[in-house]
Design an enzyme around this catalytic site. Structure first.
Site, PDB file in Angstrom:
ATOM      1  N   ASP A  32      -3.446  -0.191  -2.447  1.00  0.00           N
ATOM      2  CA  ASP A  32      -3.911  -1.547  -2.775  1.00  0.00           C
ATOM      3  C   ASP A  32      -2.971  -2.604  -2.199  1.00  0.00           C
ATOM      4  O   ASP A  32      -1.781  -2.349  -2.010  1.00  0.00           O
ATOM      5  CB  ASP A  32      -3.992  -1.681  -4.303  1.00  0.00           C
ATOM      6  CG  ASP A  32      -4.853  -2.860  -4.717  1.00  0.00           C
ATOM      7  OD1 ASP A  32      -5.598  -3.405  -3.868  1.00  0.00           O
ATOM      8  OD2 ASP A  32      -4.781  -3.252  -5.899  1.00  0.00           O
ATOM      9  N   GLY A  33      -3.531  -3.792  -1.949  1.00  0.00           N
ATOM     10  CA  GLY A  33      -2.704  -4.932  -1.554  1.00  0.00           C
ATOM     11  C   GLY A  33      -2.829  -5.333  -0.089  1.00  0.00           C
ATOM     12  O   GLY A  33      -2.109  -6.226   0.367  1.00  0.00           O
ATOM     13  N   ASN A  34      -3.736  -4.695   0.651  1.00  0.00           N
ATOM     14  CA  ASN A  34      -3.904  -5.051   2.075  1.00  0.00           C
ATOM     15  C   ASN A  34      -4.292  -6.512   2.243  1.00  0.00           C
ATOM     16  O   ASN A  34      -3.754  -7.226   3.087  1.00  0.00           O
ATOM     17  CB  ASN A  34      -5.020  -4.213   2.716  1.00  0.00           C
ATOM     18  CG  ASN A  34      -4.643  -2.750   2.843  1.00  0.00           C
ATOM     19  OD1 ASN A  34      -3.508  -2.389   2.640  1.00  0.00           O
ATOM     20  ND2 ASN A  34      -5.620  -1.925   3.172  1.00  0.00           N
ATOM     21  N   GLY A  35      -5.277  -6.948   1.431  1.00  0.00           N
ATOM     22  CA  GLY A  35      -5.800  -8.312   1.548  1.00  0.00           C
ATOM     23  C   GLY A  35      -4.723  -9.342   1.261  1.00  0.00           C
ATOM     24  O   GLY A  35      -4.515 -10.294   2.030  1.00  0.00           O
ATOM     25  N   ARG A  45      -8.044 -11.023   5.940  1.00  0.00           N
ATOM     26  CA  ARG A  45      -7.849  -9.799   5.159  1.00  0.00           C
ATOM     27  C   ARG A  45      -7.920  -8.542   6.022  1.00  0.00           C
ATOM     28  O   ARG A  45      -7.214  -7.562   5.784  1.00  0.00           O
ATOM     29  CB  ARG A  45      -8.927  -9.707   4.067  1.00  0.00           C
ATOM     30  CG  ARG A  45      -8.834 -10.778   2.996  1.00  0.00           C
ATOM     31  CD  ARG A  45     -10.041 -10.678   2.070  1.00  0.00           C
ATOM     32  NE  ARG A  45     -10.229  -9.317   1.590  1.00  0.00           N
ATOM     33  CZ  ARG A  45      -9.526  -8.779   0.589  1.00  0.00           C
ATOM     34  NH1 ARG A  45      -8.618  -9.500  -0.034  1.00  0.00           N
ATOM     35  NH2 ARG A  45      -9.747  -7.536   0.218  1.00  0.00           N
ATOM     36  N   HIS A  49      -5.963  -4.547   6.544  1.00  0.00           N
ATOM     37  CA  HIS A  49      -6.507  -3.183   6.626  1.00  0.00           C
ATOM     38  C   HIS A  49      -6.019  -2.482   7.900  1.00  0.00           C
ATOM     39  O   HIS A  49      -5.725  -1.288   7.881  1.00  0.00           O
ATOM     40  CB  HIS A  49      -8.037  -3.215   6.602  1.00  0.00           C
ATOM     41  CG  HIS A  49      -8.590  -3.761   5.316  1.00  0.00           C
ATOM     42  ND1 HIS A  49      -8.104  -3.395   4.087  1.00  0.00           N
ATOM     43  CD2 HIS A  49      -9.591  -4.660   5.069  1.00  0.00           C
ATOM     44  CE1 HIS A  49      -8.766  -4.038   3.136  1.00  0.00           C
ATOM     45  NE2 HIS A  49      -9.669  -4.810   3.696  1.00  0.00           N
ATOM     46  N   LEU A 143      -0.888  20.991   4.823  1.00  0.00           N
ATOM     47  CA  LEU A 143      -1.218  19.843   3.970  1.00  0.00           C
ATOM     48  C   LEU A 143      -2.733  19.714   3.883  1.00  0.00           C
ATOM     49  O   LEU A 143      -3.425  19.800   4.895  1.00  0.00           O
ATOM     50  CB  LEU A 143      -0.633  18.557   4.577  1.00  0.00           C
ATOM     51  CG  LEU A 143      -1.006  17.243   3.875  1.00  0.00           C
ATOM     52  CD1 LEU A 143      -0.260  17.123   2.536  1.00  0.00           C
ATOM     53  CD2 LEU A 143      -0.665  16.030   4.745  1.00  0.00           C
ATOM     54  N   ARG A 203      -3.935   0.040 -12.841  1.00  0.00           N
ATOM     55  CA  ARG A 203      -5.177   0.630 -13.360  1.00  0.00           C
ATOM     56  C   ARG A 203      -5.647   1.730 -12.422  1.00  0.00           C
ATOM     57  O   ARG A 203      -5.165   1.847 -11.290  1.00  0.00           O
ATOM     58  CB  ARG A 203      -6.258  -0.442 -13.542  1.00  0.00           C
ATOM     59  CG  ARG A 203      -6.519  -1.265 -12.320  1.00  0.00           C
ATOM     60  CD  ARG A 203      -7.682  -2.247 -12.515  1.00  0.00           C
ATOM     61  NE  ARG A 203      -7.729  -3.175 -11.398  1.00  0.00           N
ATOM     62  CZ  ARG A 203      -7.211  -4.407 -11.408  1.00  0.00           C
ATOM     63  NH1 ARG A 203      -6.631  -4.877 -12.483  1.00  0.00           N
ATOM     64  NH2 ARG A 203      -7.277  -5.171 -10.333  1.00  0.00           N
ATOM     65  N   GLU A 216       1.226  12.114 -13.642  1.00  0.00           N
ATOM     66  CA  GLU A 216       2.258  11.105 -13.857  1.00  0.00           C
ATOM     67  C   GLU A 216       1.834   9.874 -13.056  1.00  0.00           C
ATOM     68  O   GLU A 216       1.370  10.000 -11.915  1.00  0.00           O
ATOM     69  CB  GLU A 216       3.615  11.611 -13.341  1.00  0.00           C
ATOM     70  CG  GLU A 216       4.150  12.805 -14.093  1.00  0.00           C
ATOM     71  CD  GLU A 216       4.519  12.475 -15.540  1.00  0.00           C
ATOM     72  OE1 GLU A 216       4.932  11.331 -15.798  1.00  0.00           O
ATOM     73  OE2 GLU A 216       4.386  13.370 -16.400  1.00  0.00           O
TER      74      GLU A 216
HETATM   75  C1  FPP Z   1      -7.324  -2.165  -1.041  1.00  0.00           C
HETATM   76  O1  FPP Z   1      -6.671  -3.373  -0.696  1.00  0.00           O
HETATM   77  C2  FPP Z   1      -7.586  -1.419   0.172  1.00  0.00           C
HETATM   78  C3  FPP Z   1      -8.820  -1.004   0.598  1.00  0.00           C
HETATM   79  C4  FPP Z   1     -10.047  -1.275  -0.157  1.00  0.00           C
HETATM   80  C5  FPP Z   1      -8.977  -0.300   1.880  1.00  0.00           C
HETATM   81  C6  FPP Z   1      -7.993   0.780   2.150  1.00  0.00           C
HETATM   82  C7  FPP Z   1      -7.950   0.983   3.595  1.00  0.00           C
HETATM   83  C8  FPP Z   1      -6.840   1.209   4.321  1.00  0.00           C
HETATM   84  C9  FPP Z   1      -5.514   1.419   3.748  1.00  0.00           C
HETATM   85  C10 FPP Z   1      -6.879   1.223   5.808  1.00  0.00           C
HETATM   86  C11 FPP Z   1      -7.561   2.309   6.503  1.00  0.00           C
HETATM   87  C12 FPP Z   1      -7.559   3.629   5.860  1.00  0.00           C
HETATM   88  C13 FPP Z   1      -7.634   4.795   6.540  1.00  0.00           C
HETATM   89  C14 FPP Z   1      -7.778   6.060   5.800  1.00  0.00           C
HETATM   90  C15 FPP Z   1      -7.569   4.865   8.002  1.00  0.00           C
HETATM   91  P1  FPP Z   1      -7.407  -4.752  -0.978  1.00  0.00           P
HETATM   92  O2  FPP Z   1      -8.158  -5.137   0.234  1.00  0.00           O
HETATM   93  O3  FPP Z   1      -8.230  -4.650  -2.224  1.00  0.00           O
HETATM   94  O4  FPP Z   1      -6.176  -5.688  -1.185  1.00  0.00           O
HETATM   95  P2  FPP Z   1      -6.099  -6.922  -2.174  1.00  0.00           P
HETATM   96  O5  FPP Z   1      -6.131  -6.364  -3.576  1.00  0.00           O
HETATM   97  O6  FPP Z   1      -4.776  -7.507  -1.829  1.00  0.00           O
HETATM   98  O7  FPP Z   1      -7.248  -7.827  -1.870  1.00  0.00           O
END
Ligand code: FPP
Length: 255
Positions: A32-35, A45, A49, A143, A203, A216
């Site tokens: 989480d946290g990409n955006g 955003r 990703h 793995l 969560r 855990e």
């Molecule tokens: C949640 O961050 C992230 C996602 C919904 C997408 C996850 C995707 C990746 C990590 C990139 C590609 C993955 C692969 C397997 C190649 P968010 O967008 O909800 O962030 P925010 O809470 O800050 O808005």
């Protein structure tokens, strides 16, 4: 609180014999946290990703050295379809690119890659890439890399229940197996040992609810694009320092 000796046994089995993948712990990550990472840098955003996908590569490569045998990554939840269509399309393209680009490396590194979740809503191009990547990496023993796409734990339970309808008696093992089947996991069912969530929220967001019964939990404020192999190592290190009792009382305190 009552508990089942079953979960203790399962953990014991994986700790003692089997392939390298089976011997290592099962770590699940909510990335989480990409955006927010991208927004904080004044970028769209989607840039978060793209940066996040690079981190996936690094973490997958670091996992076996951290003693991880199964790594399950939450890439796209069933609820994520509600995001803007541009973002959804970018994510689907990123997943496809990842699968195509990483297949050879997975074969070289002895990694079995599988996508878990529903498949009936996945775009055709991605579906073909999934099938090719799974076929090419199916003998990986070091793995088990599982990427959850269009995944919902509640939905998996619901579909497993439907599958088992009509059976005279249903055990926990039957439910666990049925849940693997409905989400296209062909290996044995495995409980999660350690669940990591990046990005500061605390969560589960409908991720592996059954498999996390005794997991855990490890939450970090670090946003996914900033998460590093050293952070993974630290989380696993902390996991090993925790006492896991599966609802029982430690020997020394008994009696
Ligand atoms: C949640 O961050 C992230 C996602 C919904 C997408 C996850 C995707 C990746 C990590 C990139 C590609 C993955 C692969 C397997 C190649 P968010 O967008 O909800 O962030 P925010 O809470 O800050 O808005």
């Amino acid at each position: 609180m009552s508990h089942s000796s079953h979960s203790v046994k399962r953990s014991h089995v994986h700790a003692t014999h089997g392939t390298a993948a089976e011997k290592g712990i099962h770590v699940a990550i909510i990335m989480d946290g990409n955006g927010r990472w991208a927004t904080a840098r004044g970028r769209p955003r989607t840039a978060g990703h793209i940066a996040g996908a690079r981190v996936v590569r690094k973490i997958v490569e670091a996992a076996p050295d951290c003693g991880i045998g199964m790594l399950t990554l939450y890439a796209f939840s069933a609820d994520n379809w509600a995001r803007p269509s541009r973002e959804v399309a970018l994510l689907m393209r990123l997943f496809r690119r990842y699968l195509v680009a990483e297949t050879d490396r997975c074969v070289t590194n002895d990694v079995r890659m599988r996508i878990i979740g529903r498949r009936d809503r996945i775009p055709g191009e991605l579906l073909r890439a999934i099938q090719a990547a799974e076929e090419a990496t199916k003998y990986g023993k070091k793995l088990d890399l599982r990427i959850a796409v269009d995944y919902s734990a509640r939905d998996a339970v619901t579909r497993a229940v439907k599958k088992l309808r009509g059976h005279e008696s249903v055990t926990r093992e039957d439910v666990a197996r049925a849940m693997c089947d409905v989400d296209h996991w062909t290996g044995d069912p495995r409980d999660v040992d350690l669940l990591i969530r990046t990005g500061g929220e605390q969560r589960l967001s409908d991720f592996l609810l059954w498999e996390c019964a005794y997991a855990e939990l490890y939450f970090t404020d670090r946003r996914w694009p900033d998460f590093s192999p050293a952070d993974l190592e630290q989380a696993v290190h902390q996991f090993h320092s925790r006492e896991r009792r599966f609802g029982a009382v430690p020997e020394a305190a008994a009696g």
